[in-house]
Write a protein that holds these residues in place. Structure first.
Motif, PDB file in Angstrom:
ATOM      1  N   MET A  59     -17.762 -31.794   6.854  1.00 28.54           N
ATOM      2  CA  MET A  59     -16.526 -31.483   7.283  1.00 28.54           C
ATOM      3  C   MET A  59     -15.513 -32.614   7.869  1.00 28.54           C
ATOM      4  O   MET A  59     -16.212 -33.488   8.122  1.00 28.54           O
ATOM      5  CB  MET A  59     -16.795 -30.335   8.367  1.00 28.54           C
ATOM      6  CG  MET A  59     -17.447 -29.130   7.858  1.00 28.54           C
ATOM      7  SD  MET A  59     -16.610 -28.183   6.242  1.00 28.54           S
ATOM      8  CE  MET A  59     -17.937 -26.998   5.893  1.00 28.54           C
TER       9      MET A  59
ATOM     10  N   TYR B 299     -12.038 -37.774   0.532  1.00 29.30           N
ATOM     11  CA  TYR B 299     -12.784 -36.969  -0.171  1.00 29.30           C
ATOM     12  C   TYR B 299     -12.461 -37.204  -1.636  1.00 29.30           C
ATOM     13  O   TYR B 299     -11.277 -37.270  -2.314  1.00 29.30           O
ATOM     14  CB  TYR B 299     -12.542 -35.403  -0.031  1.00 29.30           C
ATOM     15  CG  TYR B 299     -12.984 -35.057   1.408  1.00 29.30           C
ATOM     16  CD1 TYR B 299     -14.452 -34.531   1.565  1.00 29.30           C
ATOM     17  CD2 TYR B 299     -12.210 -34.963   2.507  1.00 29.30           C
ATOM     18  CE1 TYR B 299     -15.082 -34.234   2.981  1.00 29.30           C
ATOM     19  CE2 TYR B 299     -12.925 -34.650   3.723  1.00 29.30           C
ATOM     20  CZ  TYR B 299     -14.111 -34.336   4.009  1.00 29.30           C
ATOM     21  OH  TYR B 299     -14.751 -34.104   5.117  1.00 29.30           O
TER      22      TYR B 299
ATOM     23  N   ILE C 257     -10.666 -25.045  -0.239  1.00 29.61           N
ATOM     24  CA  ILE C 257     -10.006 -26.283  -0.167  1.00 29.61           C
ATOM     25  C   ILE C 257     -10.640 -27.266  -1.020  1.00 29.61           C
ATOM     26  O   ILE C 257      -9.966 -28.075  -1.912  1.00 29.61           O
ATOM     27  CB  ILE C 257     -10.157 -26.770   1.295  1.00 29.61           C
ATOM     28  CG1 ILE C 257      -8.976 -25.879   2.216  1.00 29.61           C
ATOM     29  CG2 ILE C 257      -9.509 -28.250   1.458  1.00 29.61           C
ATOM     30  CD1 ILE C 257      -9.363 -26.215   3.745  1.00 29.61           C
ATOM     31  N   ALA C 258     -11.782 -27.504  -1.228  1.00 31.70           N
ATOM     32  CA  ALA C 258     -12.784 -28.077  -2.171  1.00 31.70           C
ATOM     33  C   ALA C 258     -12.318 -27.774  -3.559  1.00 31.70           C
ATOM     34  O   ALA C 258     -12.057 -28.420  -4.371  1.00 31.70           O
ATOM     35  CB  ALA C 258     -14.157 -28.215  -1.873  1.00 31.70           C
TER      36      ALA C 258
ATOM     37  N   PHE D 226     -14.208 -26.671  10.886  1.00 32.84           N
ATOM     38  CA  PHE D 226     -14.001 -27.753  10.252  1.00 32.84           C
ATOM     39  C   PHE D 226     -14.995 -28.844  10.757  1.00 32.84           C
ATOM     40  O   PHE D 226     -14.485 -30.045  10.576  1.00 32.84           O
ATOM     41  CB  PHE D 226     -12.683 -28.018  10.140  1.00 32.84           C
ATOM     42  CG  PHE D 226     -11.781 -26.916   9.208  1.00 32.84           C
ATOM     43  CD1 PHE D 226     -12.167 -27.006   7.593  1.00 32.84           C
ATOM     44  CD2 PHE D 226     -11.144 -26.215   9.744  1.00 32.84           C
ATOM     45  CE1 PHE D 226     -11.394 -26.089   7.178  1.00 32.84           C
ATOM     46  CE2 PHE D 226     -10.413 -25.119   8.948  1.00 32.84           C
ATOM     47  CZ  PHE D 226     -10.610 -25.113   7.540  1.00 32.84           C
TER      48      PHE D 226
ATOM     49  N   TYR E 254     -17.666 -26.775  -3.943  1.00 31.82           N
ATOM     50  CA  TYR E 254     -18.590 -26.683  -2.744  1.00 31.82           C
ATOM     51  C   TYR E 254     -19.968 -26.243  -2.937  1.00 31.82           C
ATOM     52  O   TYR E 254     -20.884 -26.995  -2.340  1.00 31.82           O
ATOM     53  CB  TYR E 254     -17.740 -25.918  -1.433  1.00 31.82           C
ATOM     54  CG  TYR E 254     -18.668 -26.007  -0.265  1.00 31.82           C
ATOM     55  CD1 TYR E 254     -18.730 -27.315   0.518  1.00 31.82           C
ATOM     56  CD2 TYR E 254     -19.267 -25.124   0.214  1.00 31.82           C
ATOM     57  CE1 TYR E 254     -19.357 -27.332   1.466  1.00 31.82           C
ATOM     58  CE2 TYR E 254     -20.121 -25.037   1.320  1.00 31.82           C
ATOM     59  CZ  TYR E 254     -20.271 -26.244   2.021  1.00 31.82           C
ATOM     60  OH  TYR E 254     -20.812 -26.245   3.133  1.00 31.82           O
TER      61      TYR E 254
ATOM     62  N   ARG F  73     -18.564 -28.754  11.187  1.00 27.46           N
ATOM     63  CA  ARG F  73     -19.697 -28.824  10.616  1.00 27.46           C
ATOM     64  C   ARG F  73     -19.956 -27.230  10.006  1.00 27.46           C
ATOM     65  O   ARG F  73     -19.529 -26.307  10.691  1.00 27.46           O
ATOM     66  CB  ARG F  73     -20.987 -29.233  10.987  1.00 27.46           C
ATOM     67  CG  ARG F  73     -21.416 -28.700  12.257  1.00 27.46           C
ATOM     68  CD  ARG F  73     -23.060 -29.049  12.525  1.00 27.46           C
ATOM     69  NE  ARG F  73     -23.705 -28.583  11.440  1.00 27.46           N
ATOM     70  CZ  ARG F  73     -24.305 -29.091  10.424  1.00 27.46           C
ATOM     71  NH1 ARG F  73     -24.174 -30.235  10.430  1.00 27.46           N
ATOM     72  NH2 ARG F  73     -25.158 -28.469   9.817  1.00 27.46           N
ATOM     73  N   PRO F  74     -20.823 -26.973   8.804  1.00 27.32           N
ATOM     74  CA  PRO F  74     -21.022 -25.668   8.395  1.00 27.32           C
ATOM     75  C   PRO F  74     -21.872 -24.957   9.488  1.00 27.32           C
ATOM     76  O   PRO F  74     -22.520 -25.648  10.398  1.00 27.32           O
ATOM     77  CB  PRO F  74     -22.056 -25.789   7.339  1.00 27.32           C
ATOM     78  CG  PRO F  74     -21.733 -27.123   6.716  1.00 27.32           C
ATOM     79  CD  PRO F  74     -21.003 -27.828   7.941  1.00 27.32           C
TER      80      PRO F  74
ATOM     81  N   SER G 273     -13.156 -21.079   4.107  1.00 29.60           N
ATOM     82  CA  SER G 273     -11.907 -21.738   3.512  1.00 29.60           C
ATOM     83  C   SER G 273     -12.118 -23.143   3.210  1.00 29.60           C
ATOM     84  O   SER G 273     -11.616 -23.605   2.070  1.00 29.60           O
ATOM     85  CB  SER G 273     -10.879 -22.000   4.911  1.00 29.60           C
ATOM     86  OG  SER G 273     -11.623 -22.574   5.714  1.00 29.60           O
ATOM     87  N   TRP G 274     -13.315 -23.878   3.610  1.00 29.07           N
ATOM     88  CA  TRP G 274     -13.605 -25.056   3.022  1.00 29.07           C
ATOM     89  C   TRP G 274     -13.891 -24.977   1.389  1.00 29.07           C
ATOM     90  O   TRP G 274     -13.562 -25.873   0.871  1.00 29.07           O
ATOM     91  CB  TRP G 274     -14.757 -25.670   3.795  1.00 29.07           C
ATOM     92  CG  TRP G 274     -14.931 -27.300   3.586  1.00 29.07           C
ATOM     93  CD1 TRP G 274     -16.190 -27.535   3.027  1.00 29.07           C
ATOM     94  CD2 TRP G 274     -14.047 -28.343   3.815  1.00 29.07           C
ATOM     95  NE1 TRP G 274     -16.268 -28.917   2.924  1.00 29.07           N
ATOM     96  CE2 TRP G 274     -14.602 -29.323   3.261  1.00 29.07           C
ATOM     97  CE3 TRP G 274     -12.776 -28.570   4.251  1.00 29.07           C
ATOM     98  CZ2 TRP G 274     -14.131 -30.653   3.317  1.00 29.07           C
ATOM     99  CZ3 TRP G 274     -12.334 -29.583   4.579  1.00 29.07           C
ATOM    100  CH2 TRP G 274     -12.821 -30.663   3.850  1.00 29.07           C
ATOM    101  N   GLN G 275     -14.695 -24.100   1.002  1.00 26.31           N
ATOM    102  CA  GLN G 275     -14.996 -23.810  -0.263  1.00 26.31           C
ATOM    103  C   GLN G 275     -13.667 -23.830  -1.132  1.00 26.31           C
ATOM    104  O   GLN G 275     -13.569 -24.365  -2.337  1.00 26.31           O
ATOM    105  CB  GLN G 275     -15.589 -22.404  -0.560  1.00 26.31           C
ATOM    106  CG  GLN G 275     -16.906 -22.524   0.002  1.00 26.31           C
ATOM    107  CD  GLN G 275     -17.834 -21.306  -0.148  1.00 26.31           C
ATOM    108  OE1 GLN G 275     -17.731 -20.670  -1.445  1.00 26.31           O
ATOM    109  NE2 GLN G 275     -18.616 -20.791   0.625  1.00 26.31           N
TER     110      GLN G 275
ATOM    111  N   TRP H 120     -17.971 -33.526  -0.056  1.00 30.21           N
ATOM    112  CA  TRP H 120     -17.550 -32.554   0.197  1.00 30.21           C
ATOM    113  C   TRP H 120     -18.427 -31.862   0.814  1.00 30.21           C
ATOM    114  O   TRP H 120     -17.881 -30.261   1.491  1.00 30.21           O
ATOM    115  CB  TRP H 120     -17.008 -31.509  -1.216  1.00 30.21           C
ATOM    116  CG  TRP H 120     -15.610 -32.193  -1.794  1.00 30.21           C
ATOM    117  CD1 TRP H 120     -15.500 -33.045  -2.910  1.00 30.21           C
ATOM    118  CD2 TRP H 120     -14.823 -31.576  -1.226  1.00 30.21           C
ATOM    119  NE1 TRP H 120     -14.133 -33.150  -3.011  1.00 30.21           N
ATOM    120  CE2 TRP H 120     -13.419 -32.456  -2.122  1.00 30.21           C
ATOM    121  CE3 TRP H 120     -14.055 -31.137  -0.038  1.00 30.21           C
ATOM    122  CZ2 TRP H 120     -12.357 -32.459  -1.981  1.00 30.21           C
ATOM    123  CZ3 TRP H 120     -12.722 -31.087   0.262  1.00 30.21           C
ATOM    124  CH2 TRP H 120     -11.556 -31.627  -0.762  1.00 30.21           C
TER     125      TRP H 120
END
Length: 399
Positions: free
Chosen positions: A90, A70, A245-246, A192, A256, A194-195, A241-243, A87
């Motif tokens: 996942m 990424y 992390i990004a 993690f 994100y 996919r959305p 959480s992905w937001q 980003w």
């Protein structure tokens, strides 16, 4: 007794394997025909192959992530806005495919193997989920429809949808059996991949309310209350959480959301920010205008469609027969899509997590009905492959 049950499951798994492999042969034939029909206006070009169709579009993004990871710095367009970048996708699927690719001779082989295996696992899990509700025969027909359905091409493409669906169906099986322990492992993996895991958080909330309201007829032990609440919190944390992390990786807390909004700008131009549910409302008017109809009619039709789907989930006997968990999941996922998505042709692909509802179509015992549904499934599959891959332009036909 346990040995007999295992032998029965192995026998069913074998039958499902034959159904699934037959479906994959049909899809391969459709892919070959689509590659032959692909022309210079298609994104795949006149020299398209089965392999290039399988690894196109989002498959290229997953391949890029497996190879390069990424970006630490967000790319920007000529207008200075965040451009499309990795980003939005996942990490579980591309890294898992890369792991298999190191053994099989390259990432594309690993990606297709993961998708194929996940599609088969999803077929078995769909049967396991539906059998107690509609019977073994109807559940097997549901697998037939699923394996040959309009979105069956995804089982042979470098997309994360089959893996996400397999994890989702496993989670629904566990929820219906009230086996909460394994969900603590499945939910982060699903989140993690996919959305969409936030829809599962909404499902858990609605499920908890339903169980509480029915606690006199269906006892709700304290242990289960704790599990439902803890899993709801976990799923919500994973969903956001992905937001985080990004944002940490790029130094931009909005990275994100800005990345996701970058995909909308091809249709709407400048984007002021993310507003829940605005995407569908805005797009309904936009598409009606493009189709030569009054723009104001779009939101009206959207509202009627939402009401019709809600009515089917609440009152349709064939849907009610699937049980509350499947109905609550379907409602939760549709609310999630309405809240976050800007509809265009990839909406068809995003409907794959609604697969359990196929049980309502398989339940009627009429053989002529089921053969007719199978014919519609195959026609729908060819239409999707022809439109999204053989014709495959970058505006109206995005898989």
């Amino acid at each position: 007794m346990a040995d007999r049950r295992l032998r029965s499951l192995a026998s069913v798994a074998g039958i499902i394997a034959l159904v699934y492999l037959t479906g994959r042969l049909v899809t391969t034939g459709f892919f070959a025909l689509a590659a032959h029909l692909s022309g210079p206006t298609s994104r795949f070009g006149a020299d398209a192959t089965i392999g290039s169709l399988a690894m196109g579009w989002d498959g290229q993004w997953y391949w890029y992530i497996a190879a390069a990871g990424y970006p630490a710095e967000l790319p920007v367009s000529e207008s200075g806005q965040v451009a499309e970048n990795a980003w939005a996708f996942m990490p579980v699927y591309p890294f898992l495919a890369q792991s298999f690719g190191t053994v099989l001779g390259g990432y594309p082989a690993g990606a297709i193997i993961v998708s194929l295996a996940a599609g088969y696992a999803a077929s078995v899990l769909l049967f396991v989920l539906l059998r107690p509700r509609i019977g073994a025969g109807a559940a097997l027909w549901a697998v037939v429809f699923f394996s040959n359905g309009p979105l069956a091409a995804l089982f042979q493409m470098g997309y994360a949808e089959p893996l996400f669906l397999a994890l989702l169906l496993a989670a629904l099986v566990l929820l219906t059996r009230r086996s909460f322990g394994w969900l603590y492992l499945l939910i982060p993996i699903m989140g993690f991949t996919r959305p969409g895991v936030l829809a599962f958080a909404l499902l858990l909330g609605l499920y908890g309310i339903m169980r509480w309201l029915r606690r006199r007829q269906d006892p709700l032990p304290t242990r289960q209350i704790v599990h439902i609440i803890a899993l709801g919190v976990l799923t919500t944390v994973v969903g956001f959480s992905w937001q985080v992390i990004a944002g940490i990786a790029t130094g931009d807390p909005a990275s994100y959301l800005e990345t996701e909004l970058a995909w909308r700008r091809a249709w709407v131009g400048a984007e002021t920010g993310f507003v829940p549910f605005s995407g569908f409302i805005e797009a309904s008017g936009m598409w009606f205008e493009l189709w030569g109809m009054p723009r104001a009619l779009g939101p009206v039709v959207l509202g009627l469609l939402v009401a019709a789907v809600a009515g089917a989930l609440v009152w349709a006997p064939s849907v009610r027969g699937l049980g509350p968990e499947i109905r609550l999941w379907s409602a939760s996922y549709l609310v999630y899509l309405l809240a976050v998505f800007f509809p265009q042709s990839s909406l068809f692909r995003l409907l794959l997590p609604l697969t359990p509802v196929v049980g309502a179509v398989a339940a009627p015992p009429s053989r002529s009905w089921r053969i007719g549904v199978l014919a519609v499934c195959l026609l729908g599959q060819w239409w999707w492959i022809h439109e999204m891959l053989a014709l495959g332009d970058t505006y109206f036909r995005i898989p």
